[in-house]
Enzyme design. Sequence first.
Site, PDB file in Angstrom:
ATOM      1  CG  HIS A 371      -2.199  -0.934   1.325  1.00 18.56           C
ATOM      2  ND1 HIS A 371      -3.191  -0.705   0.742  1.00 18.56           N
ATOM      3  CD2 HIS A 371      -2.092  -2.315   1.540  1.00 18.56           C
ATOM      4  CE1 HIS A 371      -3.926  -1.844   0.662  1.00 18.56           C
ATOM      5  NE2 HIS A 371      -3.175  -2.857   1.396  1.00 18.56           N
ATOM      6  CE  LYS A 561      -6.169  13.988   0.288  1.00 19.37           C
ATOM      7  NZ  LYS A 561      -6.557  12.824  -0.701  1.00 19.37           N
ATOM      8  NE  ARG A 562      -3.666  10.123  10.014  1.00 21.76           N
ATOM      9  CZ  ARG A 562      -3.253   9.318  10.805  1.00 21.76           C
ATOM     10  NH1 ARG A 562      -3.769   8.071  11.068  1.00 21.76           N
ATOM     11  NH2 ARG A 562      -2.359   9.202  11.582  1.00 21.76           N
ATOM     12  CE  LYS A 567      -2.392  10.836   2.989  1.00 18.94           C
ATOM     13  NZ  LYS A 567      -2.971   9.994   2.128  1.00 18.94           N
ATOM     14  CB  THR A 669     -10.005   4.898  -1.368  1.00 17.21           C
ATOM     15  OG1 THR A 669      -9.613   5.322  -0.175  1.00 17.21           O
ATOM     16  CG2 THR A 669      -9.260   3.663  -1.705  1.00 17.21           C
ATOM     17  CE  LYS A 673     -13.948   6.109   0.336  1.00 18.58           C
ATOM     18  NZ  LYS A 673     -12.824   5.928   1.715  1.00 18.58           N
TER      19      LYS A 673
HETATM   20  C1  26W Z   1       4.047   1.244   9.670  1.00 18.93           C
HETATM   21  C2  26W Z   1       2.840   1.736  10.057  1.00 18.93           C
HETATM   22  C3  26W Z   1       2.045   2.045   8.715  1.00 18.93           C
HETATM   23  C4  26W Z   1       0.490   1.814   9.022  1.00 18.93           C
HETATM   24  C5  26W Z   1      -0.185   1.905   8.002  1.00 18.93           C
HETATM   25  C6  26W Z   1       2.603   1.993   7.601  1.00 18.93           C
HETATM   26  C7  26W Z   1       1.770   2.459   6.400  1.00 18.93           C
HETATM   27  C8  26W Z   1       0.310   2.194   6.782  1.00 18.93           C
HETATM   28  C9  26W Z   1      -0.393   2.093   5.573  1.00 18.93           C
HETATM   29  C10 26W Z   1       0.114   1.588   4.263  1.00 18.93           C
HETATM   30  C11 26W Z   1      -0.966   3.660   5.053  1.00 18.93           C
HETATM   31  C12 26W Z   1      -2.227   3.556   4.257  1.00 18.93           C
HETATM   32  O1  26W Z   1      -3.127   3.643   4.686  1.00 18.93           O
HETATM   33  N1  26W Z   1      -1.744   3.480   2.899  1.00 18.93           N
HETATM   34  C13 26W Z   1      -2.755   4.026   2.010  1.00 18.93           C
HETATM   35  O2  26W Z   1      -3.601   2.421   1.487  1.00 18.93           O
HETATM   36  C14 26W Z   1      -4.646   2.985   0.723  1.00 18.93           C
HETATM   37  C15 26W Z   1      -5.260   1.546   0.359  1.00 18.93           C
HETATM   38  O3  26W Z   1      -4.807   0.964  -0.352  1.00 18.93           O
HETATM   39  C16 26W Z   1      -4.490   3.868  -0.655  1.00 18.93           C
HETATM   40  O4  26W Z   1      -5.256   4.303  -1.117  1.00 18.93           O
HETATM   41  C17 26W Z   1      -3.380   5.073  -0.045  1.00 18.93           C
HETATM   42  O5  26W Z   1      -2.972   5.720  -1.174  1.00 18.93           O
HETATM   43  C18 26W Z   1      -2.475   4.665   0.893  1.00 18.93           C
HETATM   44  O6  26W Z   1      -1.776   5.969   1.360  1.00 18.93           O
END
Ligand code: 26W
Length: 825
Positions: A371, A561-562, A567, A669, A673
């Site tokens: 992701h 978004k976060r 971003k 995503t 939406k």
């Molecule tokens: C190591 C901690 C940590 C926790 C969560 C690292 C990374 C994450 C996720 C990968 C963050 C995340 O939510 N990524 C998002 O995933 C979405 C679903 O695929 C994508 O649409 C977003 O672009 C992506 O940033």
Amino acid sequence: MDQTANQAAAATAPAIDLSSVEAIKDQLRSFMVHSVGVDPDFASQRDWLYALAQLVRGRLSEEYLATARAQYDADARRVYYLSMEYLTGRSLLKHLYDLGVHDRVAEALKDMGQSLEAIQEFEYDAALGNGGLGRLAACYLDSMATHGYPGFGYGIRYEFGMFTQRVEGGQQVEHPETWLRYGNPWEFERPNVIYPVRFRGRLTHFKNETGETVTQWVDTTDVIAMAYDVPVPGYGSGKVVKLRLWSARATRDFDLRYFNEGNYIDAVKDKTISENLSKVLYPMDTTLMGQELRLMQEYFFVSASLQDIIARHHRKHASLDTLPEKVTIQLNDTHPSLAVPELMRLLIDHYDYDFQKAWDLTREVFNYTNHTLLPEALETWPIAMLEAVLPRHLDLIYKINFDFLQQVKYAFPGQPDVLSRMSLIDDAGRRVRMAHLCVVGSRRVNGVAALHTDLMRAHVFADFNRMEPDKFVNVTNGVTQRRWLLQANRPLADLITEAIGEGWKTDLSRLKDLEPLADDSAFRERFAAIKRANKQRFAGMVRDRTGFEIAPDMMFDTQIKRMHEYKRQLLNVLHVITLYNDLRNGRGGDRIPRAVTFGGKAAPGYFMAKLIIRLINDVAMVINHDRSIRDRLKVAFVPNYNVSAAEIIIPGTDLSEQISTAGTEASGTGNMKFALNGALTIGTLDGANIEIKNAVGDDNIFIFGKTADEVGDMRAGGYHPREYYDTNEALRNAVDMIAGGFFNADDPDRYLPIRDTLLSGGDHFFLMADYQSYIETQAQVEAVYADQDAWMRKAIVNVANMGGFSSDRSIHSYAKDIWRVQPVA
Ligand code: 26W
């Protein structure tokens, strides 16, 4: 009772009856008495919420049991989704729509003097996730249930989900989210579904009768994983996917040892220590600093889930040889990566497989979704920590790596540098690369949008892709139209249904039939009226949460978004300030009035993200109180952005901001939406924006900025952000105002770090390079918005072309290309 007799008993158990208003009323009163334990005449709104939830849960349980029975009888191949996060939000309205009883229940409540709309506000968001990855998991379970795929989700029942964000003095303050305070009415507690999970201890080796070395993991500290099951219904399918969330409990024998020593207080202390494992969601979506508790959480849920999967397999199959035929497991990012060595451990240590056979089975079972490509978000764990917490797994990882590097040597003879690049252990020999472990242990690896998958194959996993090109596939993300259109925007959903029928609810490609209506002025007017009403509702939320007034005749420009530098919320702020300067300097006469809204949480330790929140609030304070611009620009930061807030914000937005540096946002995503709800997008050629552009056409989206290739070249070939500052007066003014204390006279140095990242710190995310293109494109947005008819036409064309962005499409694609599973009738 034998099974057939049980089945008969279940079928004859008094069923929940939701077929009439009267029946619903009777049962609501009954649940109020028998389940909530409150006199209906004195029940509060929350009591009614719980009575209704119990009633609905009863029906979901019936559907779940039937679903599970059918899968068991068919001996179906199942897909298990392993995710540390599920960002479900509220469930009540969603379930009522899924069961097709929303309006009937609303009427029943009304008869009883209650309001469904009011009582549903008492439900807490289940915020067991950070952002996109967790929300995606929730959409995927919805799509699996809707289309009857034999899916099953595993995760953690965090006692504290994502923190509640408050804004105090313009700054983010985190508060714990006690979502379980009144109990979770949807879950089934399963005190009998428990597994031990082991930690620490040491390894002993001995030779068995046949002379092979056998390894044993002994003297471990154990925790019990206990299951809570949450039903996830499909839309109109009668099928329910189970989401099983693990909660940590202290072991009983553990207590006993202390009790025997008469040390009662220490026993209870230890009990709380083990129960900490499922206490809290880590609120970081990128950098993780290698906390031992987080590693233990990851292993805790992985180990319990695999033990449960194996137990279920054994109900029908004596041998684990057939595991890959009956089971496929999706790893949602690397967070569950320990599943790979854990399955190896179970096969070898508990079921007597040799290493090679165990490895052959393991590699057939797992798939991995990546992701993010951001280097700081790629998980690695210190070897020393693994050695202390999970010595057997480290031992197996070394063995897997040794074996794997033999293959690498064979595939790339005479290229020793490839070995160190591909190794599961980093160059310094200090950390394990979890993404490499996932790739090596999986049958398929997928990215989440076309560009992201291309970049994944070309960069982070380039060597792996050369070695096994067929392993890497793309499945572009999707969103469930049941939550993000039907539930969140009922007026638009009804208009669409009236125009093209109901098919879109389970087959979003049908939206294409709306396209001709873009040219129908009567349809456009109805569409515009709905947007306006939704903007009114959104404005109400902004008023309640910030005190600021935004008027529905303004253009509602939204970025939710976060909070993260990649971003580029800060680029949006630079545009806001530029606009403000135009208005102040009399250059804004024909500008469209705008309300720019931000929402999003920053990781608690992410200094720059928190500083940008504060900047937004400072800028809002100045601009919103400047009478000279006569309400032609407003800025708002909506506190505590979450799924429930998104359900109000998204339908009420005109312009969706998707402005990440090209090559950094894996998919996004939220972009989907918004477009589905008739917002136009301003965005970069990043993530799924590219596919949205291809679907809606260049004339119906506003694209700006450098491409991922151009950004890559600039990164490599020397980028000088200062040159943009020196040569662009409007940009220079905006940056100088931020850095010079224009918005914060009380503490003028507050934003110097922002100026430094942009000008001397390398501007890692290319804000300076994309500024002018962004500003010009925003002007084009206004030109189109000035012609409301043209705008609404484009908005309708957007909705009509969002068929490909349903999570149903994603799930069908996973099912066919990755999981090889079929729906069960
Ligand atoms: C190591 C901690 C940590 C926790 C969560 C690292 C990374 C994450 C996720 C990968 C963050 C995340 O939510 N990524 C998002 O995933 C979405 C679903 O695929 C994508 O649409 C977003 O672009 C992506 O940033």
